[in-house]
Structure formats: structure tokens, C-alpha cells
Design a protein around this motif. Structure first.
Motif, PDB file in Angstrom:
ATOM      1  N   GLU A  58      15.117 -13.037  -4.709  1.00  0.00           N
ATOM      2  CA  GLU A  58      14.283 -14.206  -4.977  1.00  0.00           C
ATOM      3  C   GLU A  58      13.691 -14.795  -3.706  1.00  0.00           C
ATOM      4  OE1 GLU A  58      14.704 -18.697  -6.909  1.00  0.00           O
ATOM      5  OE2 GLU A  58      16.231 -17.162  -7.347  1.00  0.00           O
ATOM      6  N   THR A 164      10.777 -16.562 -11.538  1.00  0.00           N
ATOM      7  CA  THR A 164      10.658 -16.236 -10.130  1.00  0.00           C
ATOM      8  C   THR A 164      10.017 -14.860 -10.006  1.00  0.00           C
ATOM      9  OG1 THR A 164      12.897 -15.310 -10.172  1.00  0.00           O
ATOM     10  CG2 THR A 164      12.659 -17.614  -9.449  1.00  0.00           C
ATOM     11  N   ASN A 166      10.793 -12.267  -8.303  1.00  0.00           N
ATOM     12  CA  ASN A 166      11.661 -11.082  -8.347  1.00  0.00           C
ATOM     13  C   ASN A 166      11.943 -10.683  -9.791  1.00  0.00           C
ATOM     14  OD1 ASN A 166      13.334 -13.509  -8.462  1.00  0.00           O
ATOM     15  ND2 ASN A 166      15.112 -12.153  -8.314  1.00  0.00           N
ATOM     16  N   GLN A 223      17.916  -8.160 -10.689  1.00  0.00           N
ATOM     17  CA  GLN A 223      17.064  -9.355 -10.725  1.00  0.00           C
ATOM     18  C   GLN A 223      17.333 -10.196 -11.981  1.00  0.00           C
ATOM     19  OE1 GLN A 223      15.713  -9.374  -7.751  1.00  0.00           O
ATOM     20  NE2 GLN A 223      16.365  -7.225  -7.603  1.00  0.00           N
TER      21      GLN A 223
END
Length: 235
Positions: A58, A164, A166, A223
Motif C-alpha cells: 500500500e 487503495t 495495491n 493485497q
């Protein structure tokens, strides 16, 4: 954190190799190389114009350029047509970053993105290659016009926008390879991230794949699993 999430988290311990006490070491890279970084890393320019391999997390993944660099790092770059299918009885010509020349819109996409300077039939037959810039143009077109919209439509645009980068990478990367199933998508829509992580890797696709594909899927799964360690950020 459940067992599968824990496994996915520790497979890639970040740019700090060895023990937790090991010193963080940055590895330089050339973004024009084929696979310039190890799996689950990506090549990024720092504030001084130097390129280094950064761990996918992230803290390091912040924009669309990062998303594209990560997926490109998992794909084999080829500027001439190769058979992308290991089955000798199946001809599956690909070029660039996995652009499939057999897909229905392949010729139309070539003409729209690359113009008249590239002969699609000659490229498909191996008589003509493409440049790195053209490979990037085809890749950018597909990410922007096919795979990000597919991710948005599958989990909902509002949810996708709230994620996010990621996690956006993990979802788009999974769609790009075609290894994300409907149950994982449902769990993501319900924000059940630990369950999505477990379900994504609890599949025949993961169990029966080669090591490089398993690493790619493990990177995606990591992730999904919160929280995640952030060992190295750009200076």
C-alpha cells in the motif's frame, strides 16, 4: 489472520531480505527490460531520476502508472509473435505484454492503436515485429479500456474507486490473467478481505499452476489480506 493469508503475507517479506533485522537494500532496475524486478516488485523512478525495484504494498503503490508497471513486471515482453500456449496442439500467438493476436478484436485494436504503420497479418504471422513503444501502447489501451472497466463493473465502480491502489492492482492483475473466480469477486464486493484472500488461492488454478503463476497469485492475494507490513518506502 488465517493460515492462507499468513502464507501469502510471508511469501514476499518485502525488500528486506533475510531476517527481520536485515538491512533494506534497494535494487536498481531498467523499466525497459523484460521483467526488470523479482515477482511482486515493480520498477519505479525516485525523486532523483533513479529506478529501483519496490515491493508491492500500500505504501509504494500510489497511482495508475504503478499499477501498470506491476502487471508488466509479471508479463513476458516480446516484440515478435510467440506461441503463448504450452500445448503444442494449440496455436495461441501473443505479442507485447501478453496481447493475444487470436482475440476477436485483435486486428481492429492494432489498427486503432498503432495505425497503418504496422501490418497486423504480418505481425501475426511472425514476418514483422513491433517496438517497445508500440507494445506499451497496446498494453495501455487494454488496461484503460478493458481490464480496469471490467474490474469496476465486476465489483462496482464506487467500491473500486475507494480501494487503495495495491488492491486495485491485485484485482486488475487477476482479471488480466483471468484467474479470479465469481466467489472471490463476491467476497470482495462484501469487503470480506480475509475470505477473498483464502478463496482466491483455494483453487485448482493456483494448485495446478507453474511456480511463476503461483507467485503472481500469491502477490495478488497478499493485497487482499489486511493488515500488511510496509518494510520499505521510497525516499
Amino acid at each position: 489472520m488465517d493460515r492462507v493469508c499468513l502464507i501469502a503475507a510471508i511469501v514476499f517479506l518485502g525488500t528486506c531480505f533475510g531476517t527481520a533485522e536485515a538491512k533494506c537494500v534497494k535494487r536498481s532496475c531498467n523499466p525497459e527490460d523484460d521483467k526488470p524486478c523479482p515477482d511482486c516488485y515493480f520498477c519505479k523512478q525516485d525523486y532523483y531520476g533513479n529506478y529501483f525495484c519496490l515491493w508491492v504494498n500500500e505504501g509504494n503503490v500510489v497511482d495508475l502508472d504503478d499499477l501498470k508497471a506491476i502487471i508488466q513486471n509479471f508479463e513476458s515482453l516480446t516484440l515478435t509473435t510467440v506461441d503463448g500456449n504450452p500445448d503444442p496442439d494449440v496455436n495461441d500467438p501473443v505479442i507485447g505484454y501478453g496481447f493475444n493476436l487470436n482475440r476477436a478484436d485483435a486486428a481492429a485494436t492494432f489498427n486503432a492503436v498503432l495505425g497503418s504503420g504496422v501490418d497486423f497479418n504480418k505481425v501475426r504471422n511472425g514476418e514483422q515485429g513491433i517496438t517497445l513503444e508500440q507494445a506499451n501502447a497496446l498494453f495501455d489501451h487494454d488496461i484503460d479500456n478493458i481490464y480496469i472497466p471490467r474490474a469496476e463493473n465486476s465489483i462496482g465502480e464506487a467500491l473500486y474507486d475507494s480501494l487503495t491502489y495495491n488492491r486495485k492492482v491485485a484485482i486488475v492483475n487477476a482479471f488480466y490473467r483471468g484467474d479470479i473466480g465469481p466467489t472471490t469477486i463476491t467476497l470482495i464486493k462484501e469487503k470480506r478481505w480475509d475470505d477473498a484472500c483464502e478463496d482466491y488461492l483455494d483453487s485448482e488454478e493456483y494448485r495446478n499452476s507453474a511456480q511463476n503463476i503461483r507467485k503472481r497469485m500469491e502477490c495478488n492475494a497478499r493485497q487482499f489480506c489486511p493488515p500488511e507490513p510496509k518494510p520499505c518506502k521510497m525516499d
